[in-house]
Every structure is written in structure tokens, then in C-alpha cells.
Design a protein around this motif. Sequence first.
Motif, PDB file in Angstrom:
ATOM      1  N   GLU A 163       0.828  -1.204   0.000  1.00  0.00           N
ATOM      2  CA  GLU A 163       0.000   0.000   0.000  1.00  0.00           C
ATOM      3  C   GLU A 163       0.868   1.261   0.000  1.00  0.00           C
ATOM      4  N   GLU A 164       1.896   1.268   0.824  1.00  0.00           N
ATOM      5  CA  GLU A 164       2.792   2.430   0.896  1.00  0.00           C
ATOM      6  C   GLU A 164       3.461   2.692  -0.454  1.00  0.00           C
ATOM      7  N   LEU A 165       3.907   1.626  -1.098  1.00  0.00           N
ATOM      8  CA  LEU A 165       4.548   1.748  -2.408  1.00  0.00           C
ATOM      9  C   LEU A 165       3.583   2.327  -3.442  1.00  0.00           C
ATOM     10  N   ILE A 166       2.364   1.835  -3.455  1.00  0.00           N
ATOM     11  CA  ILE A 166       1.359   2.334  -4.406  1.00  0.00           C
ATOM     12  C   ILE A 166       1.044   3.794  -4.125  1.00  0.00           C
ATOM     13  N   ARG A 167       0.878   4.139  -2.860  1.00  0.00           N
ATOM     14  CA  ARG A 167       0.549   5.531  -2.517  1.00  0.00           C
ATOM     15  C   ARG A 167       1.699   6.478  -2.874  1.00  0.00           C
ATOM     16  N   LYS A 168       2.933   6.053  -2.633  1.00  0.00           N
ATOM     17  CA  LYS A 168       4.085   6.877  -3.015  1.00  0.00           C
ATOM     18  C   LYS A 168       4.156   7.047  -4.525  1.00  0.00           C
ATOM     19  N   ALA A 169       3.893   5.975  -5.261  1.00  0.00           N
ATOM     20  CA  ALA A 169       3.913   6.047  -6.725  1.00  0.00           C
ATOM     21  C   ALA A 169       2.830   6.997  -7.221  1.00  0.00           C
ATOM     22  N   ALA A 170       1.633   6.899  -6.668  1.00  0.00           N
ATOM     23  CA  ALA A 170       0.536   7.790  -7.070  1.00  0.00           C
ATOM     24  C   ALA A 170       0.875   9.242  -6.753  1.00  0.00           C
ATOM     25  N   ASP A 171       1.472   9.486  -5.581  1.00  0.00           N
ATOM     26  CA  ASP A 171       1.880  10.851  -5.225  1.00  0.00           C
ATOM     27  C   ASP A 171       2.910  11.392  -6.213  1.00  0.00           C
ATOM     28  N   ASP A 172       3.867  10.552  -6.591  1.00  0.00           N
ATOM     29  CA  ASP A 172       4.896  10.970  -7.546  1.00  0.00           C
ATOM     30  C   ASP A 172       4.273  11.286  -8.901  1.00  0.00           C
ATOM     31  N   ILE A 173       3.379  10.435  -9.352  1.00  0.00           N
ATOM     32  CA  ILE A 173       2.690  10.676 -10.626  1.00  0.00           C
ATOM     33  C   ILE A 173       1.930  11.995 -10.564  1.00  0.00           C
ATOM     34  N   ASN A 174       1.195  12.218  -9.478  1.00  0.00           N
ATOM     35  CA  ASN A 174       0.401  13.441  -9.353  1.00  0.00           C
ATOM     36  C   ASN A 174       1.281  14.693  -9.319  1.00  0.00           C
ATOM     37  N   ARG A 175       2.450  14.600  -8.673  1.00  0.00           N
ATOM     38  CA  ARG A 175       3.385  15.732  -8.686  1.00  0.00           C
ATOM     39  C   ARG A 175       3.842  16.027 -10.117  1.00  0.00           C
ATOM     40  N   LYS A 176       4.156  14.983 -10.858  1.00  0.00           N
ATOM     41  CA  LYS A 176       4.598  15.165 -12.243  1.00  0.00           C
ATOM     42  C   LYS A 176       3.459  15.705 -13.110  1.00  0.00           C
ATOM     43  N   VAL A 177       2.256  15.199 -12.900  1.00  0.00           N
ATOM     44  CA  VAL A 177       1.096  15.701 -13.649  1.00  0.00           C
ATOM     45  C   VAL A 177       0.929  17.187 -13.390  1.00  0.00           C
ATOM     46  N   ASN A 178       0.977  17.594 -12.138  1.00  0.00           N
ATOM     47  CA  ASN A 178       0.822  19.012 -11.797  1.00  0.00           C
ATOM     48  C   ASN A 178       1.925  19.858 -12.417  1.00  0.00           C
ATOM     49  N   TYR A 179       3.157  19.337 -12.415  1.00  0.00           N
ATOM     50  CA  TYR A 179       4.271  20.051 -13.038  1.00  0.00           C
ATOM     51  C   TYR A 179       3.989  20.301 -14.517  1.00  0.00           C
ATOM     52  N   TYR A 180       3.601  19.249 -15.240  1.00  0.00           N
ATOM     53  CA  TYR A 180       3.363  19.387 -16.670  1.00  0.00           C
ATOM     54  C   TYR A 180       2.118  20.215 -16.970  1.00  0.00           C
ATOM     55  N   LEU A 181       1.099  20.155 -16.090  1.00  0.00           N
ATOM     56  CA  LEU A 181      -0.075  21.005 -16.276  1.00  0.00           C
ATOM     57  C   LEU A 181       0.316  22.485 -16.205  1.00  0.00           C
ATOM     58  N   GLU A 182       1.223  22.796 -15.270  1.00  0.00           N
ATOM     59  CA  GLU A 182       1.685  24.183 -15.151  1.00  0.00           C
ATOM     60  C   GLU A 182       2.602  24.573 -16.315  1.00  0.00           C
ATOM     61  N   LYS A 183       3.462  23.642 -16.721  1.00  0.00           N
ATOM     62  CA  LYS A 183       4.430  23.938 -17.775  1.00  0.00           C
ATOM     63  C   LYS A 183       3.773  24.038 -19.153  1.00  0.00           C
ATOM     64  N   PHE A 184       2.734  23.246 -19.368  1.00  0.00           N
ATOM     65  CA  PHE A 184       2.063  23.200 -20.670  1.00  0.00           C
ATOM     66  C   PHE A 184       0.561  23.411 -20.505  1.00  0.00           C
ATOM     67  N   PRO A 185       0.161  24.624 -20.160  1.00  0.00           N
ATOM     68  CA  PRO A 185      -1.278  24.868 -19.998  1.00  0.00           C
ATOM     69  C   PRO A 185      -2.011  24.643 -21.325  1.00  0.00           C
ATOM     70  N   GLY A 186      -3.191  24.095 -21.235  1.00  0.00           N
ATOM     71  CA  GLY A 186      -3.979  23.849 -22.434  1.00  0.00           C
ATOM     72  C   GLY A 186      -3.803  22.465 -23.021  1.00  0.00           C
ATOM     73  N   LYS A 187      -2.784  21.729 -22.560  1.00  0.00           N
ATOM     74  CA  LYS A 187      -2.595  20.360 -23.057  1.00  0.00           C
ATOM     75  C   LYS A 187      -3.650  19.452 -22.439  1.00  0.00           C
ATOM     76  N   SER A 188      -4.049  18.446 -23.186  1.00  0.00           N
ATOM     77  CA  SER A 188      -5.038  17.492 -22.674  1.00  0.00           C
ATOM     78  C   SER A 188      -4.400  16.594 -21.619  1.00  0.00           C
ATOM     79  N   MET A 189      -5.244  15.959 -20.823  1.00  0.00           N
ATOM     80  CA  MET A 189      -4.732  15.053 -19.794  1.00  0.00           C
ATOM     81  C   MET A 189      -4.004  13.873 -20.438  1.00  0.00           C
ATOM     82  N   VAL A 190      -4.444  13.436 -21.603  1.00  0.00           N
ATOM     83  CA  VAL A 190      -3.747  12.356 -22.315  1.00  0.00           C
ATOM     84  C   VAL A 190      -2.320  12.781 -22.645  1.00  0.00           C
ATOM     85  N   GLU A 191      -2.169  14.011 -23.126  1.00  0.00           N
ATOM     86  CA  GLU A 191      -0.828  14.508 -23.447  1.00  0.00           C
ATOM     87  C   GLU A 191       0.018  14.644 -22.181  1.00  0.00           C
ATOM     88  N   ILE A 192      -0.583  15.156 -21.122  1.00  0.00           N
ATOM     89  CA  ILE A 192       0.137  15.312 -19.857  1.00  0.00           C
ATOM     90  C   ILE A 192       0.589  13.955 -19.336  1.00  0.00           C
TER      91      ILE A 192
END
Length: 98
Positions: free
Chosen positions: A24-53
Motif C-alpha cells: 500500500e505504501e509503495l502504491i501511494r508513493k507512486a501515485a503521489d509521484d505521478i500526481n506531482r509530475k502531472v501538476n508540473y506538466y499542467l503548469e508547464k504546458f497549460p492547455g494540453k489534454s490530460m492524455v498529453e500530460i
Amino acid sequence: MAQSINIKIAEKTYPLKVTSPEHEELIRKAADDINRKVNYYLEKFPGKSMVEILSFVSLNVCMANFGLQKQLKEMNEEVDGLCGELQGYLDTIDRNSR
């Protein structure tokens, strides 16, 4: 025994089963890491679709994985070389002690 948990990735919730607290800890850490990266790319590339992000995130994770695999291979080769050298030294010591 499997336990049900919910994980949120990119604003979507996924029900998963885990087999241990460590899993569970491993999955939660992985999800947190993914979400951090998603947020980074959302900020870096506004207007991109979630598929692209998520494609950018996947590429980022795969590149890191390949880099780590390369490092591990190089380290294993170095360990093998050192083991060979050590065995040679031990063989020399054994021959000289007879």
C-alpha cells in the motif's frame, strides 16, 4: 489477505487491492509521484489534454527507469570485475601459502 484501497491519479479515483502495508505504501508513493509530475506538466504546458500530460509523465518515468537500469548494469559489471580480481588475489594467496 488483500485489502481494498482507493488511489487518485490525475483527478480520477481507482479502486485497488493491496496485499500488505508495504505494498500500500509503495502504491501511494507512486501515485503521489505521478500526481506531482502531472501538476508540473499542467503548469508547464497549460492547455494540453490530460492524455498529453500523462504521456509526458510516462515518458519521464520510462526515461528514469532506463537510466537506472543502465546504472545497475554498469554497477553489476563493476562488481563482477571486482569479484574476479578478488578471486585472483585469493587464488594467489592460496598458491603462495602452500
